[in-house]
Design a protein around this motif. Structure first.
Motif, short mmCIF file in Angstrom:
data_model
loop_
_atom_site.label_atom_id
_atom_site.label_comp_id
_atom_site.label_asym_id
_atom_site.label_seq_id
_atom_site.Cartn_x
_atom_site.Cartn_y
_atom_site.Cartn_z
N TRP A 1 0.77 -1.04 -0.02
CA TRP A 1 -0.02 -0.22 -0.34
C TRP A 1 0.80 1.18 0.04
O TRP A 1 1.72 1.41 1.13
CB TRP A 1 -1.02 -0.12 0.98
CG TRP A 1 -2.05 -0.63 1.09
CD1 TRP A 1 -2.01 -1.93 0.40
CD2 TRP A 1 -3.44 -0.67 1.39
NE1 TRP A 1 -3.36 -2.89 1.12
CE2 TRP A 1 -4.06 -1.75 1.31
CE3 TRP A 1 -3.95 0.61 1.63
CZ2 TRP A 1 -5.10 -2.26 1.57
CZ3 TRP A 1 -5.58 0.34 1.95
CH2 TRP A 1 -5.90 -0.82 2.30
N TYR B 1 -0.96 6.60 -2.71
CA TYR B 1 -2.19 6.81 -3.30
C TYR B 1 -3.60 5.85 -2.92
O TYR B 1 -4.62 6.74 -2.63
CB TYR B 1 -1.42 6.31 -4.43
CG TYR B 1 -3.50 6.28 -5.87
CD1 TYR B 1 -4.10 7.41 -5.90
CD2 TYR B 1 -3.76 5.00 -5.94
CE1 TYR B 1 -5.04 7.28 -6.58
CE2 TYR B 1 -4.51 4.57 -6.84
CZ TYR B 1 -6.11 6.15 -6.67
OH TYR B 1 -6.50 5.53 -7.76
N ASN B 2 -3.20 4.80 -2.53
CA ASN B 2 -3.82 3.04 -1.83
C ASN B 2 -4.41 4.38 -0.76
O ASN B 2 -5.81 3.80 -0.28
CB ASN B 2 -3.04 2.49 -1.33
CG ASN B 2 -2.37 1.64 -2.24
OD1 ASN B 2 -0.99 1.34 -2.84
ND2 ASN B 2 -2.66 1.29 -3.84
N TYR B 3 -3.39 4.86 -0.05
CA TYR B 3 -4.42 5.66 1.89
C TYR B 3 -4.78 6.42 1.16
O TYR B 3 -6.30 6.87 1.76
CB TYR B 3 -3.58 5.53 2.55
CG TYR B 3 -2.98 4.84 2.91
CD1 TYR B 3 -3.28 3.57 3.98
CD2 TYR B 3 -1.61 4.56 2.92
CE1 TYR B 3 -2.35 2.63 4.36
CE2 TYR B 3 -0.91 3.12 3.16
CZ TYR B 3 -1.85 2.19 4.17
OH TYR B 3 -1.48 0.94 4.97
N ARG C 1 -8.50 -3.66 -1.94
CA ARG C 1 -7.69 -2.64 -2.28
C ARG C 1 -8.15 -2.55 -3.33
O ARG C 1 -7.90 -0.87 -4.26
CB ARG C 1 -5.89 -2.65 -1.93
CG ARG C 1 -5.51 -2.00 -2.80
CD ARG C 1 -3.41 -2.21 -2.07
NE ARG C 1 -2.72 -3.46 -3.23
CZ ARG C 1 -2.70 -3.80 -3.90
NH1 ARG C 1 -1.73 -2.68 -4.54
NH2 ARG C 1 -1.96 -4.26 -4.58
N SER D 1 -8.91 1.10 -5.18
CA SER D 1 -8.35 2.17 -6.16
C SER D 1 -9.29 2.41 -7.31
O SER D 1 -8.67 3.71 -8.17
CB SER D 1 -7.08 0.60 -6.73
OG SER D 1 -6.37 0.56 -5.47
#
Length: 475
Positions: A22, A25-27, A166, A170
């Motif tokens: 992660w 961007y993932n967060y 995830r 996204s």
């Protein structure tokens, strides 16, 4: 390497470098996807329905999310540093067995949220069916079938595991951004521009009447993410670096919540112009449109958003929490199934019966339970241990986190006092302000009591609690 014991399984063990996938961007995507959903919209719209103007409402939301960001980042640190989930992290403060107390409190609240989100998702599906088949609006069983169908869809995604979350988030975050802006522009057009939408004055005539409404609402704003402020290590344990989760969350949470809340505020204000009354539920609002294509497309967006937040916010944590009760018997998948069943048992249709029940009964009420837990966790990790944890001892009996037969009585005492003081405002009218500020009261009171009690240890005991780290840090 953590040895197999009764305190661990594959889901609770520290993450390895291969699991650290992660990035920033993932967060950001995590917070945008979890913020852009129906309950956020309804949280913002309830401020308008309660009498605030758009500036007051937006300021309240921004302030609340900046406040909750602080314990969010503090508790996230241990997850990223050591790769451990929330129910393991909380063993340091509550004890190896005592950790089940805050874990189950968090899990029960998450089950309630899971039920709420499933109910709203079912309503969105039912509304789409009504668009395609108008006669179904007079068939109550259609709603219940849609509700149970959406619940089953959530269960399928839970069964596929955390990586599917995830992947889903996204790609859905950009989609939700486009759909939210489309809804806003459509309502601006229907209302005749931004001016009429945002010109409604505040309904509060005095500062006192405003503050009487403001403080419980601020507590509700903090309480909205009080759940995630506890179990955020469940997500940050997958971070590529400490910086990626800090920057991703510090940007994602306040920006996403403020942006999407503005949409809820503006659209609710527009509903007053267009329909003559503030409509706080987007599902009810979309049902009033006579353009089937527009309503259908918007309801699909609501459905995708609800699915995202339900899986990300309301399944990952309780699945780990239930697994922590019996790691060898309850896996992440089994915990997810338990979450879904309890979500049904908590009758979400009653929790969402009105905006007053949603805000003052549900959000403020459970914040009295979770605020003290957050305060104890932050105080223990930063003030008592200086961010040092003996990771191996979190997974074996008899170490520094054994306390008294696996329970830390000091943490339990601090938790009980914090909860009781916050909730006493419900039964003692003159102390109502304690309930209105439930999360704040519990957080600061329990953390202070915990530090005092822990530092009352003898020097030998204190030394054993603050021993150097004996396991190499994950980062």
């Amino acid at each position: 390497m953590i040895q197999a014991t009764s305190l661990t399984n594959e889901d609770l063990a520290p993450t390895t470098p291969e699991h650290r996938t992660w990035g920033t961007y993932n967060y950001i995507a995590l917070w945008f996807s979890m913020s852009m959903e129906i309950t956020t919209y309804m949280l913002a719209s309830s401020l308008i329905a309660g009498g605030m103007n758009w500036k007051q409402a937006l300021s309240t939301i921004l302030l609340g999310n900046l406040i909750v960001l602080v314990p969010m980042l503090l508790n996230a640190h241990a997850g990223a540093k050591y790769g451990i989930p929330f129910p393991v992290f909380v063993r340091a403060s509550f004890g190896l067995r005592g950790a089940n107390i805050p874990a189950i409190l968090r899990a029960i609240v998450a089950c309630g949220w899971f039920g709420v989100q499933s109910w709203l998702g079912g309503q969105a599906i039912a509304a789409m069916v009504n668009v395609l088949w108008p006669a179904s609006a007079h068939m109550p069983w259609v709603l219940w079938i849609c509700f149970l169908g959406f619940w089953c869809l959530n269960m399928v995604i839970v069964w596929r595991g955390v990586e599917s979350i995830r992947f889903l988030q996204s790609f859905s975050a950009p989609f939700m951004l486009v759909m939210s802006l489309t809804l806003l522009f459509w309502m601006v057009h229907k209302a005749g521009g931004l001016g009429p939408m945002l010109s409604a004055p505040s309904q509060f005539k005095t500062t006192g009447s405003f503050l009487h409404f403001f403080f419980p609402m601020l507590t509700a704003m903090v309480g909205y993410w009080a759940t995630l402020s506890l179990n955020i290590p469940d997500f940050t344990r997958y971070a590529k670096s400490q910086e990626s989760q800090i920057f991703g969350q510090a940007f994602g949470l306040p920006v996403a919540m403020t942006f999407y809340s503005f949409i809820g505020i503006a659209v609710t204000s527009a509903s007053t112009v267009v329909f003559g009354e503030p409509i706080w539920s987007p599902i009810v609002l979309l049902g009033k449109f006579h353009q089937p294509f527009v309503a259908f497309l918007a309801l699909i967006a609501l459905l995708v958003a609800t699915l995202n937040v339900n899986i990300g916010a309301n399944v990952v944590s309780p699945s780990n929490d239930f697994s922590n009760l019996a790691p060898r018997l309850i896996s992440f998948r089994t915990g997810g199934m338990i979450t879904g069943l309890l979500g049904l048992a908590m009758m979400p249709w009653k929790l969402m019966s009105s905006f007053g029940t949603y805000i003052f009964g549900w959000l403020v009420g459970y914040s009295a339970l979770l605020g003290p837990v957050a305060g104890i966790m932050v105080a223990d990790y930063f003030l008592i241990r200086g961010t040092r944890l003996d990771v191996r001892s979190l997974y074996r009996r008899g170490g520094p986190y054994e306390y008294s037969k696996g329970f830390n009585p000091r943490a339990i005492a601090a938790l009980i006092v914090g909860v009781l003081v916050a909730l006493c405002g419900l039964v003692i009218p003159s102390l109502r302000f304690l309930y209105d500020y439930a999360w704040f009261v519990g957080f600061f009171l329990s953390s202070a009591i915990y530090v005092v009690l822990m530092r009352a240890f003898t020097p030998e005991e204190t030394h054993s609690l603050e021993q150097p780290l004996v396991v190499e840090e994950a980062l």
